[in-house]
Design a protein around this motif. Structure first.
Motif, mmCIF file in Angstrom:
data_model
loop_
_atom_site.group_PDB
_atom_site.id
_atom_site.type_symbol
_atom_site.label_atom_id
_atom_site.label_comp_id
_atom_site.label_asym_id
_atom_site.label_seq_id
_atom_site.Cartn_x
_atom_site.Cartn_y
_atom_site.Cartn_z
ATOM 1 N N LEU A 269 0.805 -1.331 0.033
ATOM 2 C CA LEU A 269 -0.092 -0.001 -0.055
ATOM 3 C C LEU A 269 0.923 1.229 0.076
ATOM 4 N N ALA A 270 0.552 2.140 -0.994
ATOM 5 C CA ALA A 270 1.312 3.517 -1.256
ATOM 6 C C ALA A 270 0.663 4.552 -0.940
ATOM 7 N N LEU A 271 -0.800 4.499 -1.059
ATOM 8 C CA LEU A 271 -1.654 5.657 -0.830
ATOM 9 C C LEU A 271 -3.145 4.974 -0.393
ATOM 10 N N ILE A 272 -3.921 5.735 0.394
ATOM 11 C CA ILE A 272 -5.464 5.391 0.398
ATOM 12 C C ILE A 272 -6.067 6.569 1.004
ATOM 13 N N ARG A 273 -6.995 6.798 0.055
ATOM 14 C CA ARG A 273 -7.601 8.078 0.427
ATOM 15 C C ARG A 273 -9.222 7.752 0.493
ATOM 16 N N LYS A 274 -9.830 8.275 1.341
ATOM 17 C CA LYS A 274 -11.579 8.085 1.558
ATOM 18 C C LYS A 274 -12.228 9.244 1.088
ATOM 19 N N PHE A 275 -13.312 9.442 0.496
ATOM 20 C CA PHE A 275 -13.880 10.394 -0.075
ATOM 21 C C PHE A 275 -15.379 10.243 -0.028
ATOM 22 N N ASN A 276 -15.991 11.455 0.753
ATOM 23 C CA ASN A 276 -17.430 11.503 0.901
ATOM 24 C C ASN A 276 -18.125 12.105 -0.351
ATOM 25 N N PHE A 277 -18.005 11.127 -1.367
ATOM 26 C CA PHE A 277 -18.619 11.274 -2.563
ATOM 27 C C PHE A 277 -18.834 10.099 -3.196
ATOM 28 N N GLY A 278 -19.957 9.856 -4.001
ATOM 29 C CA GLY A 278 -20.232 8.557 -4.543
ATOM 30 C C GLY A 278 -21.133 8.761 -5.779
ATOM 31 N N MET A 279 -22.166 7.621 -5.841
ATOM 32 C CA MET A 279 -22.891 7.454 -6.866
ATOM 33 C C MET A 279 -24.390 8.232 -6.773
ATOM 34 N N ASP A 280 -24.596 8.772 -5.514
ATOM 35 C CA ASP A 280 -25.942 9.584 -5.463
ATOM 36 C C ASP A 280 -26.137 10.766 -6.000
ATOM 37 N N PRO A 281 -24.791 11.601 -5.945
ATOM 38 C CA PRO A 281 -24.841 12.935 -6.759
ATOM 39 C C PRO A 281 -25.175 12.919 -8.272
ATOM 40 N N LEU A 282 -24.601 11.872 -8.748
ATOM 41 C CA LEU A 282 -24.881 11.276 -10.440
ATOM 42 C C LEU A 282 -26.330 11.067 -10.577
#
Length: 364
Positions: free
Chosen positions: A227-240
């Motif tokens: 593992l070199a990087l991991i990021r979590k985003f509060n963004f997903g399919m719902d806005p689309l």
């Protein structure tokens, strides 16, 4: 695990799958984990459930289903508050134990660096490094990804799950069978399944993986299997989905179907919504490539967005790579009794559920 674990599950619940996490004060009373379980991914758009057994040849899936979120109902006509809803599982999914994973939007996931070898002093800094003010409100776990020596750094994956987020999925199996065994973060469980599948097949490469959920997404980069990087985003399919719903004046379910079946050209509105998210992915990719003096060669995608042609096209254009949509059922064996044809095009939605089950079997 004995049935008395139902009383201990709050101690066992954590935010990391076994392959990625060293649990803090968890499972210390347990001798061995279950070898037959139902793995339940409690998402905002539905529940993905998989019955799994540990066999001599590896993990086997003997049942799979996408279930609706159960709705609470009043316990009697005079009560105004709804009773806690319980999850009703079909017979083929009824195992003795349940492993649950949840979106946990308020969770914190960071890849931390500490100078030299990871020590007790560094361990004491994890909570502070995660930015947690009230430690009692979170369940914290970590995994040493790389142990440093001398001037080299130690790399540690650290995660904090809000206690309230851990308790919510437990309410779905609050009585009777299955007995809850652990609670995990869905995005990390999906990465666990990836490591057992495409990640294991590309250990000598620099690859990326995206788990795109309804409200939360994860982006990870692996350099030669590490593992070199991991990021979590509060963004997903719902806005689309919301954009398509408003643009075409349709209901949510119709908007979801339009987005995934490609019946309309939605490249422009999807591109506008996705631009800030994809920009962050590219910035992260570029940073890690410079740090490791290498280039990402492949990108893998799982989650609810895999059926959206326009979404995948935006991702391909931004990265300059073909996007590989991978099937988590190929990581395990599948019983002939399971009809996966019902989930054609949706297989990758089961990545978290399968990853959570695999992690549990790795403990036994």
């Amino acid at each position: 695990m004995e049935d008395t674990a139902e009383l201990e599950v709050e101690e066992a619940a954590t935010g990391l799958p076994a392959k990625l996490a060293k649990l803090k004060d968890s499972f210390k009373h347990l001798n061995r984990g279950p070898t037959d379980l139902v793995s339940i991914d409690v998402g905002t758009s539905g529940i993905k459930a998989v019955r799994m057994r540990k066999t001599a040849g590896g993990a086997e899936v003997s049942g799979a289903e996408i279930l609706p979120i159960p709705e609470a109902e009043p316990t009697d006509e005079e009560e105004t508050e709804a009773a806690t809803p319980l999850l009703s599982l079909p017979s083929e999914l009824k195992a003795r134990h349940a492993v649950l994973c949840t979106t946990a939007a308020g969770s914190i996931v960071k890849l931390l660096s500490f100078p030299g070898a990871f020590s007790a002093q560094a361990e004491a800094q994890i909570v502070t490094s995660l930015g947690i003010e009230d430690e009692d409100a979170f369940r914290v776990g970590y995994k040493v990804v790389m142990m440093g020596q001398g001037r080299s750094e130690s790399s540690v994956l650290a995660v904090a799950m809000p206690d309230a987020a851990a308790r919510a999925p437990l309410a779905l199996v609050a009585s009777g069978l299955p007995v809850p065994y652990s609670v995990e973060i869905a995005g990390l469980c999906a990465m666990n399944a990836f490591l057992a599948g495409p990640g294991a097949e590309t250990t000598g490469e620099f690859v990326g993986a995206i788990e795109f959920g309804a409200t939360v997404s994860f982006f990870a980069l692996f350099n030669e299997g590490r593992l070199a990087l991991i990021r979590k985003f509060n963004f997903g399919m719902d806005p689309l989905i919301a954009k398509v719903r408003d643009l075409l004046t349709v209901d949510t379910e119709t908007a979801r179907n339009i987005l995934t079946d490609g019946s309309f050209d939605l490249s422009q509105p999807i591109g506008e919504i996705m631009q800030p998210f994809i920009k962050q992915l590219v910035i992260s990719r570029d940073f890690v490539e410079r740090r490791y003096n290498g280039s990402v060669t492949q990108l893998f995608l799982s989650g609810g967005a895999v059926g959206s042609r326009d979404w995948v096209t935006e991702l391909q254009n931004a990265f300059g790579l073909d996007v590989n949509i991978w099937n988590p059922f190929e990581v395990v064996s599948v019983s002939d009794a399971v009809d996966l044809g019902r989930f054609a095009g949706q297989e990758s939605r089961f990545a978290a559920a399968i990853g959570a089950g695999l992690a549990t079997f790795e403990e036994t």
